[in-house]
Design an enzyme around this catalytic site. Structure first.
Site, PDB file in Angstrom:
ATOM      1  N   LYS A 181       0.871  -1.167   0.000  1.00  0.00           N
ATOM      2  CA  LYS A 181       0.000   0.000   0.000  1.00  0.00           C
ATOM      3  C   LYS A 181       0.915   1.227   0.000  1.00  0.00           C
ATOM      4  CE  LYS A 181      -2.721   3.380   1.396  1.00  0.00           C
ATOM      5  NZ  LYS A 181      -2.190   4.765   1.473  1.00  0.00           N
ATOM      6  N   THR A 236       4.022   8.905  14.115  1.00  0.00           N
ATOM      7  CA  THR A 236       3.983   8.084  15.316  1.00  0.00           C
ATOM      8  C   THR A 236       2.566   7.686  15.706  1.00  0.00           C
ATOM      9  OG1 THR A 236       6.055   9.000  16.139  1.00  0.00           O
ATOM     10  CG2 THR A 236       4.588   8.029  17.774  1.00  0.00           C
ATOM     11  N   GLU A 237       1.618   8.610  15.672  1.00  0.00           N
ATOM     12  CA  GLU A 237       0.257   8.279  16.099  1.00  0.00           C
ATOM     13  C   GLU A 237      -0.400   7.280  15.153  1.00  0.00           C
ATOM     14  OE1 GLU A 237      -1.009   8.927  19.051  1.00  0.00           O
ATOM     15  OE2 GLU A 237       0.986   9.766  19.381  1.00  0.00           O
ATOM     16  N   GLU A 256       8.605   2.265  11.404  1.00  0.00           N
ATOM     17  CA  GLU A 256       9.600   3.345  11.352  1.00  0.00           C
ATOM     18  C   GLU A 256       8.831   4.646  11.394  1.00  0.00           C
ATOM     19  OE1 GLU A 256      11.128   6.216  10.041  1.00  0.00           O
ATOM     20  OE2 GLU A 256      12.417   5.439   8.455  1.00  0.00           O
ATOM     21  N   CYS A 290      12.357  11.309   8.275  1.00  0.00           N
ATOM     22  CA  CYS A 290      12.322  11.100   9.724  1.00  0.00           C
ATOM     23  C   CYS A 290      13.695  11.258  10.367  1.00  0.00           C
ATOM     24  CB  CYS A 290      11.748   9.726  10.035  1.00  0.00           C
ATOM     25  SG  CYS A 290      10.040   9.518   9.510  1.00  0.00           S
ATOM     26  N   GLU A 389       8.019  16.962  15.426  1.00  0.00           N
ATOM     27  CA  GLU A 389       8.516  16.783  14.065  1.00  0.00           C
ATOM     28  C   GLU A 389       7.841  17.778  13.123  1.00  0.00           C
ATOM     29  OE1 GLU A 389       9.744  12.915  11.492  1.00  0.00           O
ATOM     30  OE2 GLU A 389       7.690  12.932  12.246  1.00  0.00           O
TER      31      GLU A 389
END
Length: 503
Positions: A181, A236-237, A256, A290, A389
């Site tokens: 995906k 992250t979420e 990651e 990242c 971030e």
């Protein structure tokens, strides 16, 4: 797919080795971030489309055409694919630049290395040995590595082919079936890559592509009961929700996630090299990575001189058309992303931070989603801009007093993906690296990747590793085989008075 002549590029679904539209006929526009113009149409998969793809991949796995193929033959297919990929690199350079806005100089430098990933993992499949385990008693115990089954690879927009290749290569080399995906914003190079895999001889159904939005196609894929592992690169979420969904089916995960990388510059290091290294860390990929050097920590004694030279360096970066070989910084991925970044900069200024250079939209680049390379200073380390971030061409310069202070500031974040240390002192480099809470640490360099080196982070930057032997092994499970070598079977229930071994 000829990108030099195509005016409109489609990204269909690839299920059971057939290209098709989504069952419900839904589509999304694919944009060129350098112009904001529509360049193609994406077939937006539903949960039903995802189920079709996973079921096809599961049938292919159970059929064994790839799983049970002799390792030598599987390696030949991957090497044949690597050759096809390498022969088609020029088209991949142009297509990725068109779709995600990275300067052509960057896509050339990055994508040209990716065929090596498939060759590396093909070689690892040929050479990776199982273990013979010394256990007590007259037994021979050894392990076998068993492919997981159907694995889901969910990639992000910033490095579409690199992020995919980091996991696709080991997933295929170990005999799994794969459902990909790609980011709905940058699907085009993935579609082209899958065409080459099919041409190279990967059997029917082994690789599928379900394009679409993360909240529907991605969610359906992460929670599908036949998925045995999910690999995700992103925020992250979202990564946390994917991990929770996968855990309900006891599927493995490699996640990651976010980062707030630290670039630590000690005063024994040449200042020109420090400026050049920090600029590369902060602005490569328009900061949309990242491992971006989002916090540049500079020893106090060279802080003022560094700010002066770094301002000139950042201001001199050429922003413009990513297809132009002279361009050094392209756009961010979308207008939504640009507006989010500009809002963060406004809040940073309101909180007392200062803009050293940049901070706005470059003159003469009203179309597209461009931002100036931006350097901030006098920001509190615990402020939003110092902790969260940004994912854009924005970095914060902070002073530190000594080694202990640099380590404290660098580690004082929820993230732990990557950091770099810049010093001429070899002992210091090893000492500081050993105290940094990051999964990857570079010394006198930044953002370096090799298929043999494990890639991943600590803390809220995720779990698991991509690339390296670690990744290869995480796409399989160990089976322990224990053989009784005595040629005898103990009669446990005989009343013979002998001491018998239970386990």
């Amino acid at each position: 797919m000829d990108t030099t002549n195509a005016n409109h590029l489609d990204a269909q679904l690839f299920i059971d080795s057939e290209w098709s539209d989504a069952e419900e006929g839904r589509t999304l526009d694919i944009l060129n971030p350098a112009t904001g113009e529509v360049i193609g149409t994406l077939a937006a998969a539903s949960a039903a489309d995802v189920d079709r793809a996973v079921q096809a991949a599961h049938r292919a796995f159970e059929g064994g055409a790839w799983r049970d193929m002799p390792i030598q033959q599987r390696a030949r297919v991957l090497n044949r694919f690597a050759d096809l990929f390498e022969a088609d690199l020029e088209q991949f350079y142009r297509l990725e630049t068109l779709n995600n806005g990275r300067p052509i100089s960057e896509t050339r430098a990055q994508i040209s290395r990716l065929p090596q990933f498939y060759r590396y993992f093909a070689a690892l499949a040929l050479t990776r040995r199982s273990d013979v385990i010394p256990i007590e008693g007259p037994y021979l115990c050894y392990t076998q590595r068993v492919p997981l089954g159907v694995v889901a690879l969910m990639t992000s927009f910033n490095h579409p082919l690199m992020i995919l290749s980091k996991s696709l290569a080991p997933a295929l080399a170990t005999g799994n079936s794969v459902v990909i995906k790609a980011s709905e914003q940058t699907p085009l190079t993935t579609v082209r890559l899958v065409r080459l895999l099919h041409e190279a001889g990967v059997p029917r159904g082994v690789v599928s592509v379900v394009n679409g939005e993360g909240r529907e196609a991605g969610a359906a894929l992460a929670q599908h009961p036949l998925i045995r592992k999910v690999v995700f690169t992103g925020g992250t979420e979202v990564g946390r929700s994917i991990g929770e969904a996968a855990a309900r089916n006891f599927a493995m995960t490699t996640l990651e996630l976010g980062g707030k990388g630290a670039v630590i510059l000690f005063d024994d290091f040449d200042i020109e090299r420090a400026v050049n290294g920090a600029a590369f860390a902060a602005f490569i990929g328009a900061g949309q990575t990242c491992v971006c050097g989002a916090r540049i920590l500079v020893q106090r004694s060279m802080y003022a001189a560094f700010l002066d030279r770094f301002r000139a360096k950042a201001a001199g970066i050429r922003v413009g058309d990513p297809a132009d070989a002279k361009t050094q910084l392209g756009p961010v991925i979308s207008d939504r992303s640009r507006q989010r970044i500009l809002a963060m900069l406004d809040r940073a200024k309101q909180a007392g931070a200062k803009i050293l250079t940049g901070g706005g939209v470059p003159q003469g680049l009203a179309s597209g989603f461009f931002l100036e390379p931006t350097v901030i200073y006098d920001a509190h380390p615990h402020s939003e801009i110092g902790q969260e971030e940004v994912f854009g061409p924005v970095t914060v310069v902070m002073p530190f007093e000594d080694e202990a202070d640099a380590i404290r500031i660098a580690n004082d974040t929820q993230f732990g993906l990557a950091a770099s240390i810049w010093t001429q002192d070899v002992a210091r480099a090893h000492r500081v690296a050993g105290k940094l809470e990051f999964g990857m640490v570079w010394v006198n360099d930044h953002h370096r990747l090799d298929p043999a080196s494990p890639w991943g982070g600590f803390k809220n930057s995720g779990v698991g590793r991509e690339t390296g032997i670690e990744s290869f092994d995480q796409f399989s499970e160990p089976r322990a085989v224990t053989i009784n070598t005595t040629g005898k079977t103990v009669d446990w229930y005989a009343d013979d008075g002998e001491l018998k071994r239970l386990n």
